[in-house]
Structure formats: C-alpha cells, structure tokens
Design an enzyme around this catalytic site. Structure first.
Site, PDB file in Angstrom:
ATOM      1  N   HIS A 148       3.501 -19.933  -1.884  1.00 16.66           N
ATOM      2  CA  HIS A 148       2.444 -20.510  -2.620  1.00 16.66           C
ATOM      3  C   HIS A 148       2.397 -22.096  -2.632  1.00 16.66           C
ATOM      4  O   HIS A 148       3.298 -22.679  -2.924  1.00 16.66           O
ATOM      5  CB  HIS A 148       2.443 -20.166  -4.266  1.00 16.66           C
ATOM      6  CG  HIS A 148       1.069 -20.311  -4.748  1.00 16.66           C
ATOM      7  ND1 HIS A 148       0.451 -21.426  -5.132  1.00 16.66           N
ATOM      8  CD2 HIS A 148       0.203 -19.221  -5.260  1.00 16.66           C
ATOM      9  CE1 HIS A 148      -0.573 -20.735  -5.870  1.00 16.66           C
ATOM     10  NE2 HIS A 148      -0.660 -19.806  -5.931  1.00 16.66           N
ATOM     11  N   SER A 165      -5.508 -13.540 -11.367  1.00 13.48           N
ATOM     12  CA  SER A 165      -4.793 -14.696 -10.868  1.00 13.48           C
ATOM     13  C   SER A 165      -5.274 -14.705  -9.168  1.00 13.48           C
ATOM     14  O   SER A 165      -5.812 -13.717  -8.807  1.00 13.48           O
ATOM     15  CB  SER A 165      -3.365 -14.759 -10.816  1.00 13.48           C
ATOM     16  OG  SER A 165      -2.860 -13.814  -9.967  1.00 13.48           O
ATOM     17  N   CYS A 166      -5.183 -15.887  -8.695  1.00 15.48           N
ATOM     18  CA  CYS A 166      -5.645 -16.110  -7.292  1.00 15.48           C
ATOM     19  C   CYS A 166      -4.570 -15.125  -6.383  1.00 15.48           C
ATOM     20  O   CYS A 166      -5.141 -14.293  -5.588  1.00 15.48           O
ATOM     21  CB  CYS A 166      -5.240 -17.406  -6.946  1.00 15.48           C
ATOM     22  SG  CYS A 166      -3.793 -18.175  -6.944  1.00 15.48           S
ATOM     23  N   THR A 167      -3.384 -14.947  -6.879  1.00 11.73           N
ATOM     24  CA  THR A 167      -2.262 -13.985  -5.915  1.00 11.73           C
ATOM     25  C   THR A 167      -2.795 -12.329  -6.269  1.00 11.73           C
ATOM     26  O   THR A 167      -3.047 -11.687  -5.262  1.00 11.73           O
ATOM     27  CB  THR A 167      -0.999 -14.287  -6.320  1.00 11.73           C
ATOM     28  OG1 THR A 167      -0.716 -15.485  -5.973  1.00 11.73           O
ATOM     29  CG2 THR A 167      -0.016 -13.342  -5.484  1.00 11.73           C
ATOM     30  N   ASN A 207      -5.873 -20.210  -2.056  1.00 11.49           N
ATOM     31  CA  ASN A 207      -5.730 -19.849  -3.659  1.00 11.49           C
ATOM     32  C   ASN A 207      -6.647 -20.545  -4.500  1.00 11.49           C
ATOM     33  O   ASN A 207      -6.904 -20.400  -5.740  1.00 11.49           O
ATOM     34  CB  ASN A 207      -4.258 -20.144  -4.027  1.00 11.49           C
ATOM     35  CG  ASN A 207      -3.781 -21.730  -3.595  1.00 11.49           C
ATOM     36  OD1 ASN A 207      -3.300 -21.618  -2.224  1.00 11.49           O
ATOM     37  ND2 ASN A 207      -3.853 -22.554  -4.354  1.00 11.49           N
TER      38      ASN A 207
END
Length: 481
Positions: A319, A291-293, A456
């Site tokens: 986010h 994931s982006c995170t 993100n």
C-alpha cells in the site's frame, strides 16, 4: 494507383482522428444536457481527448475476435442523440460490436435495435430532482469526490455538490482550499475553471456553486440557511466511525443521511458497491463505504468464490503511504508508522481481510491479512493467496476473470490487464475498484495467487460515488446489462 503501406496507415489514422474529433462534442452534449455517460468497453469517454477515444476503440481487440472501428460505432452515437433517454451510462462499444459482429441486430435498423436495448431508459421521470450533497472534510478523498461530482454536474445531475465543511476559517483559507482542488500532484490539474467568492465564502467550479462552511462539530450547522435540504452528508474525516459519532450529523438541520468513507464500527453496514449494495435500504441513515482495500479485493474474491469456492487464504497489501504516516521520523501512536514514509517499507496491520466478511459473509473466518506501506504516494496492490475448493488452470482462471470484467455485474468494479509492462503509475486515475494483473497470476491446481492493482484514492472515490447514488435513491443504470 496502389497506395503504399505508409500512405494506407496515414489515411487510416486520419480517418480515426476525424471520427474521434466528431464524437467529442456529441459525447459532451449528451453528458451535460441529458446525463448520458458514453463508454467503450468500460472506458468512459466523458472529458476524453480524441486520442483517448481512439485508444478506447483499440482496446476492444483485446477482448473480442475483431477490432471495432470508429466509423462503426459513430452511427450508434448519432442515433442515441435523437433518443429521449433518462440519465445512464451507455457502452456504445458493446452495443455496436454485438450488432455488427454478433448479429444482435437480427436484421433491425440501428434505431430499432437501440430502442430495444435501451428500452428501460425511454420512460423518463421528469419530476426527479438532484440530491443535495455535502462533503464533510476536504482531504485527499474529499477533493477527488468533489472532482467527480463536479464532472457529473449539469442540468441532469443526480447528485449536486452544494457545500464542503472544514475546520479553520483563517485569512487565506478559502484560496488554499480552492488551490488544492485546482492542482493535484498525483491526479493532475482540475479539468476546468475554479474561482473563489470571498464575500460569500464559496468556490465556483465549472458551473457548480459550492458553499464553504467552517465548523468544529457535525451537529452545529444549519444547512437550510444555505438552501440545502435533505442532504446526503459524506464524512471524509475518519474522526467518527460509530453510530454515536456519525449520528451527530443528523442533528444538523437539512441533513438526512450520512455516508462514511472509511470502515465503520458496530452495526453500521459496510458496503462494497457491486457486492452488497442491495443491502442499502431507504430507511438506512448511516452507511459506510468500507476501505479502499476492501473495495479492491472483495469483488475479485466474490467472483472467485462464486465459480471455484474458497477454502481459505491470505491477503497481503502493498500500500502506498498515506497522510496518517510521518514524512520524516517522528512520534506516532501506532507501531512503526512513526518512521519516514518516503524512505521505508513499513509493516503494518490491515483490517481489510476481516472486513471482507461484512460484505461477503460466506468468507467469514477464511481470510487473514497484513500490509506493507511503501514509498509511493498512490496506487496499491493486493496479493491474494487462496486455496480453492476446485482445481483450475492459469488459462481458465484468467479467462474467467477477463469475462467477469467485461460482462458480469462486477464489470464496473473489476478491470483486467494483459500487459507485460504495466507498473503502478500506469493505474493512477483508474475508475475501477481493482485491476487484475493477469500476467502475474500463479496457479497450482487448487492454489492460486492473484495480483490486484488499485488506485487507492481515485478508484475508491468512484466506488463511494456509486454508493452515494444508492443512498440518494437516484438510479444510474449501466447498459447494455
């Protein structure tokens, strides 16, 4: 006659503009004709303006004892144009600074110095062919991946975007898809020309001919009908996350590998580029780019753990809202996500903290995490609260992270800012997985709090492209190492 301070400054600025404007066509030709991406201390100069080139040189003074002048880097750029090099990313800023200010040249000419520093690029593989890429899904990530792949197009492209696959096919659908690629409310207009071929269902963008295929299932397409072979399918839909679902892609003729742009379930490898991409094997057919995170926090956590050791910690992500949330209050199967995204801060769950362990097993069971969705459309922040094995100071920690961002193998993943004024919109378009905000760092002996910004959408998409290179087995080295 002694010039006034004003005249001296004007003359200096004119000189910088002249050099920057002379650099631009050279940078463009190196990229299009040779696949060479030029950078200055990590700042890419491809498609940059003259002012961008000047600003990139200015940033060198933030990291080094002396600034780097454009007239100092220009001879290195000129020398590279005379070399026969394989595609790569070359940081002429670091090469020039080391040569001029750190005696890396050791008395050699610029040409001899570059021949030594770039030696691994001198043996070009003329037989190498670009890998066909298909984007399955054309939402936020899909369109940004398309922009990045088109940007990297040309005779020496390693990855060639051949098609996108979407549901639909109604009248006007093709024009709408092209329009969404052409204009973006967050990332701005597409840098180039986009036209539509209605007869053949294709989008033409900056020399890339992209077939638009309409399908309802991954296993019903014959890509070979469009001249697509051995393709890497990048699934941006998020619908299928396990081996059974993603494996449907491999039943289509012309498809050979699948990359998921979301966390995967089961035994599928979750890759954070820069941390565990060495785990990608030639025989791997399905891989996840996490994931982006997870991409934003894992490189920073690895750097911290390598030097200080991490006992435990908590990650809170602030986010931006996503398409999964409702624009106004309406039914949603998840808790709280049904409330208007643009009007509320929404507490929700994130699996990013636990997912770190898939890329960095030594942190398994050490991290907890949660998320707050906020009313901004892009750019997020991870607040990383850690208890370390070794005590440190704010100065030591920030200096270590700055050096990591500049000189380590994580330099393409971690960026570093010392700005006291930076806010989220300033990070739109960042190509890094995460950006450490050094001014917000808190340290109390063995307890630290780090603030890490991340785009993100775009920063994550850049990480996905890096994974694509490894899956396609086409190297794109970054020099100097």
């Amino acid at each position: 006659m002694t010039l006034s301070h004003e005249q001296q400054y004007q003359n200096s600025w004119q000189e910088r503009q002249d050099y920057a404007e002379s650099m631009l066509p050279i940078i463009g030709r190196l990229y299009r004709n040779n696949g060479i991406e030029v950078a200055i201390y990590g700042r890419p100069l491809v498609s940059a303006s003259a002012i961008d080139v000047i600003k990139a040189h200015k940033t060198v003074a933030r990291f080094e004892e002396s600034k780097l002048r454009l007239r100092e880097s220009f001879p290195f750029l000129e020398a590279i144009t005379k070399m026969d090099l394989a595609p790569a990313r070359i940081d002429i800023g670091k090469l020039a600074y080391a040569y001029i200010y750190k005696n890396a040249g050791e008395g050699r000419s610029v040409e001899d110095y570059l021949n030594a520093e770039l030696a691994e690029l001198l043996n070009k593989d003329e037989s190498r062919k670009p890998r066909d890429v298909v984007l399955y899904g054309f939402g936020r990530i899909g369109r940004l991946l398309a922009r990045l792949l088109i940007e990297r197009g040309g005779a020496h492209a390693d990855l060639r975007l051949r098609a996108i696959v979407v549901r639909g096919g109604r009248d006007g659908d093709l024009e709408k898809r092209a329009s969404l690629l052409r204009r973006d409310s967050i990332h701005g207009p597409f840098n180039g020309s986009i036209t539509v071929d209605n007869e053949l269902n294709a989008i033409k963008a900056n020399g890339a001919y992209i077939q638009v295929i309409y399908a309802n299932s991954p296993d019903e397409i014959d890509y070979t009908q469009y001249g697509i072979e051995n393709a890497l399918i990048v699934d941006n839909t998020g619908i299928w996350k396990d081996e059974a679902g993603l494996g449907l892609h491999l039943k289509s003729k012309g498809a050979s590998k699948v990359l998921l742009t979301a966390p995967a379930k089961g035994d599928i490898k979750n890759i954070v580029y820069g941390v565990n991409n060495a785990a990608i094997l030639s025989e791997d057919k399905i891989v996840s780019a996490a994931s982006c995170t997870t991409n934003a926090i894992t490189p920073v956590l690895k750097a911290i753990n390598d030097k200080f050791g991490i006992k435990n910690g908590h990650v809170e992500t602030v986010h931006s809202y996503t398409n999964d949330q409702n624009l106004i209050d309406n039914y949603h199967k998840a808790d709280r996500r049904g409330r208007a995204a643009a009007l509320n801060m929404v507490i929700t769950e994130t699996g990013a903290a636990k997912a770190v362990a898939k890329a960095l097993p030594e942190l398994a069971g050490k991290l907890t995490g949660n998320a707050i969705r906020v009313p901004t459309p892009n750019v997020s922040m991870a607040i990383i609260n850690l208890n370390l094995n070794t005590a440190t100071t704010r100065e030591e920690l920030n200096e270590y992270l700055r050096d990591t961002a500049l000189h380590s193998n994580l330099r393409d993943q971690i960026d570093y800012t010392a700005s006291t004024e930076i806010v989220s919109s300033d990070l739109v378009g960042s190509r890094y997985a995460g950006v450490v905000d050094s001014q917000a760092t808190i340290v109390d002996a063995d307890r630290v709090v780090l603030y890490v910004w991340y785009d993100n959408e775009f920063g994550y998409s850049c990480q996905v492209v890096r994974v694509m290179h490894d899956m396609a087995e086409v190297s794109f080295p970054s020099l100097p190492r």
